[in-house]
Motif scaffolding. Structure first.
Motif, PDB file in Angstrom:
ATOM      1  N   GLN A   1       0.828  -1.199   0.000  1.00 17.30           N
ATOM      2  CA  GLN A   1       0.000   0.000   0.000  1.00 17.30           C
ATOM      3  C   GLN A   1       0.864   1.251   0.000  1.00 17.30           C
ATOM      4  OE1 GLN A   1      -4.101   0.571   1.946  1.00 17.30           O
ATOM      5  NE2 GLN A   1      -2.685   1.186   3.530  1.00 17.30           N
ATOM      6  N   THR A   2       1.973   1.209   0.733  1.00 16.89           N
ATOM      7  CA  THR A   2       2.897   2.342   0.777  1.00 16.89           C
ATOM      8  C   THR A   2       3.446   2.657  -0.622  1.00 16.89           C
ATOM      9  OG1 THR A   2       3.540   1.780   3.044  1.00 16.89           O
ATOM     10  CG2 THR A   2       5.023   3.216   1.824  1.00 16.89           C
ATOM     11  N   LYS A   3       3.588   1.642  -1.429  1.00 14.55           N
ATOM     12  CA  LYS A   3       4.089   1.825  -2.800  1.00 14.55           C
ATOM     13  C   LYS A   3       3.007   2.327  -3.746  1.00 14.55           C
ATOM     14  CE  LYS A   3       7.394  -1.971  -2.254  1.00 14.55           C
ATOM     15  NZ  LYS A   3       7.674  -3.378  -2.622  1.00 14.55           N
ATOM     16  N   GLY A   4       1.776   2.459  -3.237  1.00  9.86           N
ATOM     17  CA  GLY A   4       0.691   2.960  -4.071  1.00  9.86           C
ATOM     18  C   GLY A   4      -0.086   1.888  -4.817  1.00  9.86           C
ATOM     19  N   GLU A   5       0.225   0.619  -4.555  1.00 11.52           N
ATOM     20  CA  GLU A   5      -0.486  -0.478  -5.219  1.00 11.52           C
ATOM     21  C   GLU A   5      -1.703  -0.871  -4.376  1.00 11.52           C
ATOM     22  OE1 GLU A   5       2.193  -3.624  -6.639  1.00 11.52           O
ATOM     23  OE2 GLU A   5       3.853  -2.268  -6.132  1.00 11.52           O
ATOM     24  N   VAL A   6      -2.695  -0.008  -4.390  1.00 12.03           N
ATOM     25  CA  VAL A   6      -3.819  -0.148  -3.466  1.00 12.03           C
ATOM     26  C   VAL A   6      -4.612  -1.424  -3.709  1.00 12.03           C
ATOM     27  CG1 VAL A   6      -5.954   0.905  -2.656  1.00 12.03           C
ATOM     28  CG2 VAL A   6      -3.982   2.350  -3.199  1.00 12.03           C
ATOM     29  N   GLY A   7      -4.924  -1.721  -4.973  1.00 11.90           N
ATOM     30  CA  GLY A   7      -5.721  -2.903  -5.280  1.00 11.90           C
ATOM     31  C   GLY A   7      -5.076  -4.182  -4.780  1.00 11.90           C
ATOM     32  N   LYS A   8      -3.784  -4.319  -5.029  1.00  9.74           N
ATOM     33  CA  LYS A   8      -3.057  -5.507  -4.576  1.00  9.74           C
ATOM     34  C   LYS A   8      -3.002  -5.558  -3.053  1.00  9.74           C
ATOM     35  CE  LYS A   8       1.342  -7.953  -5.173  1.00  9.74           C
ATOM     36  NZ  LYS A   8       2.706  -7.922  -5.768  1.00  9.74           N
ATOM     37  N   ALA A   9      -2.826  -4.386  -2.429  1.00  8.94           N
ATOM     38  CA  ALA A   9      -2.776  -4.328  -0.968  1.00  8.94           C
ATOM     39  C   ALA A   9      -4.088  -4.803  -0.358  1.00  8.94           C
ATOM     40  CB  ALA A   9      -2.457  -2.909  -0.503  1.00  8.94           C
ATOM     41  N   LEU A  10      -5.198  -4.379  -0.933  1.00  8.20           N
ATOM     42  CA  LEU A  10      -6.514  -4.784  -0.417  1.00  8.20           C
ATOM     43  C   LEU A  10      -6.690  -6.299  -0.490  1.00  8.20           C
ATOM     44  CD1 LEU A  10      -8.843  -1.987  -1.866  1.00  8.20           C
ATOM     45  CD2 LEU A  10      -7.934  -2.183   0.455  1.00  8.20           C
ATOM     46  N   GLU A  11      -6.211  -6.901  -1.573  1.00  4.76           N
ATOM     47  CA  GLU A  11      -6.278  -8.356  -1.705  1.00  4.76           C
ATOM     48  C   GLU A  11      -5.440  -9.045  -0.629  1.00  4.76           C
ATOM     49  OE1 GLU A  11      -5.095  -9.453  -5.619  1.00  4.76           O
ATOM     50  OE2 GLU A  11      -6.730  -8.361  -6.609  1.00  4.76           O
ATOM     51  N   LEU A  12      -4.266  -8.480  -0.360  1.00  4.42           N
ATOM     52  CA  LEU A  12      -3.388  -9.063   0.654  1.00  4.42           C
ATOM     53  C   LEU A  12      -3.961  -8.909   2.058  1.00  4.42           C
ATOM     54  CD1 LEU A  12       0.045  -7.912  -0.790  1.00  4.42           C
ATOM     55  CD2 LEU A  12      -0.685 -10.296  -0.454  1.00  4.42           C
ATOM     56  N   TYR A  13      -4.591  -7.760   2.336  1.00  2.00           N
ATOM     57  CA  TYR A  13      -5.219  -7.592   3.652  1.00  2.00           C
ATOM     58  C   TYR A  13      -6.326  -8.629   3.849  1.00  2.00           C
ATOM     59  CZ  TYR A  13      -2.927  -3.105   4.643  1.00  2.00           C
ATOM     60  OH  TYR A  13      -2.014  -2.125   4.922  1.00  2.00           O
ATOM     61  N   LYS A  14      -7.108  -8.870   2.804  1.00  2.00           N
ATOM     62  CA  LYS A  14      -8.157  -9.895   2.898  1.00  2.00           C
ATOM     63  C   LYS A  14      -7.542 -11.271   3.121  1.00  2.00           C
ATOM     64  CE  LYS A  14     -12.051 -12.060   0.528  1.00  2.00           C
ATOM     65  NZ  LYS A  14     -11.561 -13.436   0.822  1.00  2.00           N
ATOM     66  N   GLU A  15      -6.458 -11.553   2.396  1.00  2.00           N
ATOM     67  CA  GLU A  15      -5.763 -12.832   2.560  1.00  2.00           C
ATOM     68  C   GLU A  15      -5.257 -12.994   3.999  1.00  2.00           C
ATOM     69  OE1 GLU A  15      -1.735 -14.984   0.841  1.00  2.00           O
ATOM     70  OE2 GLU A  15      -2.833 -13.607  -0.483  1.00  2.00           O
ATOM     71  N   GLY A  16      -4.707 -11.908   4.550  1.00  2.00           N
ATOM     72  CA  GLY A  16      -4.238 -11.953   5.933  1.00  2.00           C
ATOM     73  C   GLY A  16      -5.380 -12.159   6.913  1.00  2.00           C
ATOM     74  N   GLY A  17      -6.481 -11.433   6.701  1.00  2.00           N
ATOM     75  CA  GLY A  17      -7.654 -11.604   7.556  1.00  2.00           C
ATOM     76  C   GLY A  17      -8.191 -13.013   7.488  1.00  2.00           C
ATOM     77  N   ASP A  18      -8.241 -13.585   6.281  1.00  2.00           N
ATOM     78  CA  ASP A  18      -8.723 -14.966   6.114  1.00  2.00           C
ATOM     79  C   ASP A  18      -7.807 -15.955   6.824  1.00  2.00           C
ATOM     80  OD1 ASP A  18     -10.834 -14.045   4.600  1.00  2.00           O
ATOM     81  OD2 ASP A  18      -9.937 -14.582   2.662  1.00  2.00           O
ATOM     82  N   ALA A  19      -6.500 -15.676   6.800  1.00  2.00           N
ATOM     83  CA  ALA A  19      -5.538 -16.555   7.478  1.00  2.00           C
ATOM     84  C   ALA A  19      -5.764 -16.541   8.987  1.00  2.00           C
ATOM     85  CB  ALA A  19      -4.106 -16.130   7.142  1.00  2.00           C
ATOM     86  N   TYR A  20      -6.005 -15.353   9.543  1.00  2.00           N
ATOM     87  CA  TYR A  20      -6.309 -15.262  10.976  1.00  2.00           C
ATOM     88  C   TYR A  20      -7.638 -15.946  11.291  1.00  2.00           C
ATOM     89  CZ  TYR A  20      -2.487 -11.995  12.039  1.00  2.00           C
ATOM     90  OH  TYR A  20      -1.254 -11.426  12.241  1.00  2.00           O
ATOM     91  N   LEU A  21      -8.604 -15.813  10.385  1.00  2.00           N
ATOM     92  CA  LEU A  21      -9.900 -16.476  10.583  1.00  2.00           C
ATOM     93  C   LEU A  21      -9.735 -17.987  10.634  1.00  2.00           C
ATOM     94  CD1 LEU A  21     -13.002 -16.443  10.732  1.00  2.00           C
ATOM     95  CD2 LEU A  21     -13.047 -16.309   8.236  1.00  2.00           C
ATOM     96  N   GLU A  22      -8.900 -18.522   9.755  1.00  2.00           N
ATOM     97  CA  GLU A  22      -8.655 -19.966   9.749  1.00  2.00           C
ATOM     98  C   GLU A  22      -8.006 -20.409  11.058  1.00  2.00           C
ATOM     99  OE1 GLU A  22      -8.741 -23.835   8.540  1.00  2.00           O
ATOM    100  OE2 GLU A  22      -9.721 -22.099   7.599  1.00  2.00           O
TER     101      GLU A  22
ATOM    102  N   ALA B   1      -6.957  -6.545  10.043  1.00  2.00           N
ATOM    103  CA  ALA B   1      -6.630  -6.858   8.650  1.00  2.00           C
ATOM    104  C   ALA B   1      -7.839  -6.622   7.749  1.00  2.00           C
ATOM    105  CB  ALA B   1      -6.157  -8.309   8.537  1.00  2.00           C
ATOM    106  N   TYR B   2      -9.003  -7.079   8.190  1.00  2.00           N
ATOM    107  CA  TYR B   2     -10.206  -6.883   7.384  1.00  2.00           C
ATOM    108  C   TYR B   2     -10.552  -5.396   7.243  1.00  2.00           C
ATOM    109  CZ  TYR B   2     -11.471 -11.858   7.105  1.00  2.00           C
ATOM    110  OH  TYR B   2     -11.507 -13.201   6.812  1.00  2.00           O
ATOM    111  N   GLN B   3     -10.358  -4.646   8.325  1.00  2.00           N
ATOM    112  CA  GLN B   3     -10.657  -3.216   8.234  1.00  2.00           C
ATOM    113  C   GLN B   3      -9.693  -2.526   7.275  1.00  2.00           C
ATOM    114  OE1 GLN B   3     -11.851  -1.217  11.750  1.00  2.00           O
ATOM    115  NE2 GLN B   3     -11.254   0.792  11.046  1.00  2.00           N
ATOM    116  N   ALA B   4      -8.428  -2.876   7.348  1.00  2.00           N
ATOM    117  CA  ALA B   4      -7.452  -2.298   6.420  1.00  2.00           C
ATOM    118  C   ALA B   4      -7.804  -2.663   4.981  1.00  2.00           C
ATOM    119  CB  ALA B   4      -6.046  -2.783   6.761  1.00  2.00           C
ATOM    120  N   GLY B   5      -8.433  -3.837   4.803  1.00  2.00           N
ATOM    121  CA  GLY B   5      -8.848  -4.268   3.476  1.00  2.00           C
ATOM    122  C   GLY B   5     -10.207  -3.731   3.063  1.00  2.00           C
ATOM    123  N   ARG B   6     -10.743  -2.803   3.869  1.00  2.00           N
ATOM    124  CA  ARG B   6     -12.029  -2.147   3.594  1.00  2.00           C
ATOM    125  C   ARG B   6     -13.194  -3.127   3.604  1.00  2.00           C
ATOM    126  NH1 ARG B   6     -10.079   1.810  -1.434  1.00  2.00           N
ATOM    127  NH2 ARG B   6      -8.296   2.733  -0.337  1.00  2.00           N
TER     128      ARG B   6
END
Length: 300
Positions: free
Chosen positions: A58-79, A110-115
């Protein structure tokens, strides 16, 4: 520390399958507990690294990819929660994965960061659910306040106020954000037209924070008076401002002071109390004798 025993993280599930399935789980109970803890640590680290990668992306400005990664991280914590915490805690057992409240809280972040606001709220509500035994933890209290912010962000103001009030009460009005929570609850309740609850919150704010947070208390008092002005209940406007004006004059910002005296003047005019109105309007005029000084004070 345990992962050095294995060639890679992928070895651990193989060991668990070989030694911890069926009757073998009972025979190797101690070893299986260790293996499960190792597997949990590996998965937790993976979730953490995924969120860290999302931050840097996200810091690099790749917002779309960052949102996908935040969701992936949130899903990992959910598991992690579903595998090592949910059933164990519900059954009154010890979680196999250490501080489960941290895992659930990190999932929410993570989910909040992923909107993904709905998922974020659902995660925080897990912390508040008494059947899992985490509802008295510090992270559960923090989550209570944050749920209020989540609901406020999506304009569900009644629920936002509920959670702000709950946070303040659950922390015995000593929480890090308790004063802000109660102040926000006053404004939200006023906006919803829930007068009794708003006044109750305002009274609590004065009781618990009036001395330490005098400027904020003055703003709360003005907000209540402004609410009655919108309803054209001039008697209540005059009553509220009369009781709070000393506090407003001594602690409020200059713009709030000017608005308060102008509003009091208007109320007195509506109540045919001309002398009182003249006094309030006189205060407003006197404040602007030196316009530059007044403007500088407001913008300071």
């Amino acid at each position: 520390p345990y992962t050095t025993l294995f060639r890679s993280g992928s070895d651990v599930p193989l060991f668990i399958e070989s030694f911890c399935s069926g009757k073998k789980a009972e025979d190797n109970a101690e070893q299986c507990e260790t293996l499960n803890r190792i597997q949990c640590d590996i998965q937790r680290l993976k979730a953490q690294k995924t969120v860290e990668l999302a931050d840097s992306t996200q810091t690099k400005g790749e917002v779309g990819k960052a949102l996908e990664l935040y969701k992936e991280g949130g899903d990992a914590y959910l598991e992690l929660w579903r595998t090592y915490g949910e059933k164990q805690l519900e059954d009154g057992q010890k979680a196999q994965c250490g501080a489960m409240d941290e895992i659930v809280y990190n999932m929410a972040k993570a989910y909040q960061a992923g909107r993904l606001l709905a998922k974020s709220v659902q995660a925080r509500l897990i912390l508040l659910n008494p059947r899992y035994g985490m509802n008295k933890t510090d992270l559960a209290l923090k989550a209570t306040y944050e749920i209020g912010g989540n609901y406020q962000a999506i304009a569900v103001y009644d629920k936002a106020a509920d959670f702000y009030e709950k946070y303040a009460a659950d922390t015995k009005y000593k929480g890090e954000f308790a004063d802000q929570a109660l102040s926000d609850a006053v404004v939200l309740r006023l906006g919803l037209g829930q007068e009794d609850q708003a006044i109750d919150d305002a009274n609590k704010f004065n009781r618990y924070y009036g001395a330490r947070k005098a400027e904020q208390a003055a703003q709360v008092a003005f907000a209540v008076a402004a609410y009655y002005a919108e309803k054209k209940d001039w008697g209540q406007v005059a009553k509220r401002l009369q009781g709070a004006m000393r506090l407003i004059d001594s602690k409020a910002s200059l713009d709030v002071k000017v608005q308060a005296h102008a509003l009091a003047g208007h109320a007195y005019m509506e109540l045919n109390r001309g002398r009182n109105a003249d006094s309030e309007y006189g205060t407003v005029v006197a404040t602007w004798k030196d316009p530059k000084k007044a403007a500088d004070a407001i913008t300071a």
